[in-house]
Motif scaffolding. Structure first.
Motif, PDB file in Angstrom:
ATOM      1  N   GLU A 217     121.555  23.219  68.071  1.00 23.66           N
ATOM      2  CA  GLU A 217     121.898  23.841  66.794  1.00 23.66           C
ATOM      3  C   GLU A 217     120.772  24.755  66.324  1.00 23.66           C
ATOM      4  OE1 GLU A 217     123.220  22.543  62.238  1.00 23.66           O
ATOM      5  OE2 GLU A 217     123.100  21.044  63.840  1.00 23.66           O
ATOM      6  N   THR A 218     119.537  24.247  66.406  1.00 26.62           N
ATOM      7  CA  THR A 218     118.392  25.085  66.038  1.00 26.62           C
ATOM      8  C   THR A 218     118.198  26.199  67.056  1.00 26.62           C
ATOM      9  OG1 THR A 218     117.293  23.217  64.961  1.00 26.62           O
ATOM     10  CG2 THR A 218     115.904  25.085  65.588  1.00 26.62           C
ATOM     11  N   GLY A 219     118.440  25.889  68.329  1.00 26.75           N
ATOM     12  CA  GLY A 219     118.276  26.887  69.380  1.00 26.75           C
ATOM     13  C   GLY A 219     119.167  28.089  69.171  1.00 26.75           C
ATOM     14  N   ALA A 220     120.394  27.869  68.697  1.00 23.01           N
ATOM     15  CA  ALA A 220     121.312  28.983  68.461  1.00 23.01           C
ATOM     16  C   ALA A 220     120.766  29.917  67.386  1.00 23.01           C
ATOM     17  CB  ALA A 220     122.690  28.452  68.046  1.00 23.01           C
ATOM     18  N   LEU A 221     120.141  29.341  66.350  1.00 22.34           N
ATOM     19  CA  LEU A 221     119.531  30.171  65.302  1.00 22.34           C
ATOM     20  C   LEU A 221     118.338  30.952  65.846  1.00 22.34           C
ATOM     21  CD1 LEU A 221     119.581  27.580  62.357  1.00 22.34           C
ATOM     22  CD2 LEU A 221     121.167  29.468  62.752  1.00 22.34           C
ATOM     23  N   ILE A 222     117.558  30.276  66.702  1.00 21.60           N
ATOM     24  CA  ILE A 222     116.399  30.937  67.302  1.00 21.60           C
ATOM     25  C   ILE A 222     116.842  32.100  68.179  1.00 21.60           C
ATOM     26  CG2 ILE A 222     114.538  30.640  68.988  1.00 21.60           C
ATOM     27  CD1 ILE A 222     114.175  27.793  67.886  1.00 21.60           C
ATOM     28  N   VAL A 223     117.868  31.879  69.016  1.00 22.84           N
ATOM     29  CA  VAL A 223     118.349  32.918  69.924  1.00 22.84           C
ATOM     30  C   VAL A 223     118.864  34.124  69.143  1.00 22.84           C
ATOM     31  CG1 VAL A 223     120.158  33.485  71.583  1.00 22.84           C
ATOM     32  CG2 VAL A 223     118.857  31.372  71.846  1.00 22.84           C
ATOM     33  N   ALA A 224     119.599  33.878  68.063  1.00 19.25           N
ATOM     34  CA  ALA A 224     120.145  34.982  67.271  1.00 19.25           C
ATOM     35  C   ALA A 224     119.027  35.844  66.697  1.00 19.25           C
ATOM     36  CB  ALA A 224     121.028  34.441  66.146  1.00 19.25           C
TER      37      ALA A 224
END
Length: 301
Positions: free
Chosen positions: A65-72
């Motif tokens: 979930e946090t990774g998706a924000l980081i990638v964006a």
């Protein structure tokens, strides 16, 4: 900004590429490293960040979930870095680097590009066929031409045309078809064992894909179109892929009606950074070609 001193930039690039492309192998190819080296780079960066960015499974890497924000955010940041670098190379304004799905590029786009080149001889177009979604603003890509729903975070997506499908076949087979029920007596060509688009087309006629006959199966939509041309059966084709063989008589669409797939053809560009003037010129030309080509076969109704 101080926190960036403890994180290697190549590790952040690795996370962004894997998160955007959804594949370790595709990201490794884009970055010019081996998948093993890329995996190690991601692990080191996760250790530096203090938490995992991806879930590991037999299916591959999937952002947390946090990774998706980081990638964006990384994707937006990498696009800004690429735009900054591009400012030092103004001579490239006359070059358009376009990423397109191989099938769309080879079956539709490449045959129409001479018209664009004739109208805009000052612009050089480079086509990079790619199954994976390229990130405009990164790797020198100016435009991505994609089929989908337009939901690519961090990018500007403009719909060019709704994707519609219709059953097509060789003229000799078309002569045997008078009504939708006649389709059930002919072999149906499948792409990777799928009957994509058939449900949407058949439903208004009270028919379902389960009523269809078996037929040959191929792993590529272009080959399926060629199989239909050769008389091997019916194929549910995209309008763009079937446009030219329909226009020159190699294919027939034996029945009226086009089915919406819920997807479309999208013109995808970076949301930030300096935009080349040539991008707008290519977009306007492409829109005219898709909607009002010489044979008008793709005109929206």
């Amino acid at each position: 900004m101080h926190d960036l001193n403890r994180i290697a930039l190549n590790g952040l690039r690795a996370i962004e590429a894997v998160g955007r492309l959804g594949s370790l192998n595709a990201a490794a190819a884009e970055l010019g490293v081996t998948p093993g080296a890329l995996s190690q780079r991601i692990s080191r960066t996760e250790a530096q960040l203090g938490q995992p960015v991806f879930h590991r499974s037999a299916q591959g890497l999937r952002p947390t979930e946090t990774g998706a924000l980081i990638v964006a955010r990384l994707s937006r940041g990498m696009a800004e870095l690429a735009a900054a670098v591009a400012l030092a190379d103004p001579l490239q304004d006359d070059v358009l680097n376009i990423s397109a799905a191989p099938l769309f590029a080879s079956r539709w786009l490449i045959w129409r590009l001479p018209r664009f080149q004739a109208a805009h001889p000052d612009i050089r177009v480079r086509i990079e066929p790619s199954v994976q979604m390229a990130m405009p603003g990164l790797g020198g890509i100016d435009i991505a031409l994609r089929v989908g729903r337009g939901d690519w975070p961090g990018l500007r997506s403009e719909k060019m045309l709704d994707q519609r499908v219709m059953p097509v076949c060789a003229p000799a087979l078309a002569a045997r078809i008078r009504e939708p029920a006649d389709l059930l007596s002919l072999p149906v060509i499948r792409e990777n064992d799928r009957l994509q688009g058939w449900r949407e087309w058949l439903a208004p006629h009270g028919l379902s894909p389960g009523d269809l006959r078996d037929g040959p199966e191929y792993a590529d939509g272009g080959i399926c179109v060629d199989a239909a041309i050769s008389g091997q059966g019916l194929f549910m084709a995209w309008e763009t892929l079937a446009a030219d063989p329909l226009a020159d008589g190699r294919l027939s669409a034996p029945l009226p009606g086009r089915a919406e797939t819920g997807q479309g053809y999208w013109f995808v560009t970076a949301t930030q950074g300096r935009r080349k003037p040539a991008i707008a010129r290519f977009r306007d030309w492409l829109r005219r070609e898709l909607r009002h080509g010489p044979d008008h076969s793709l005109r929206l109704s």
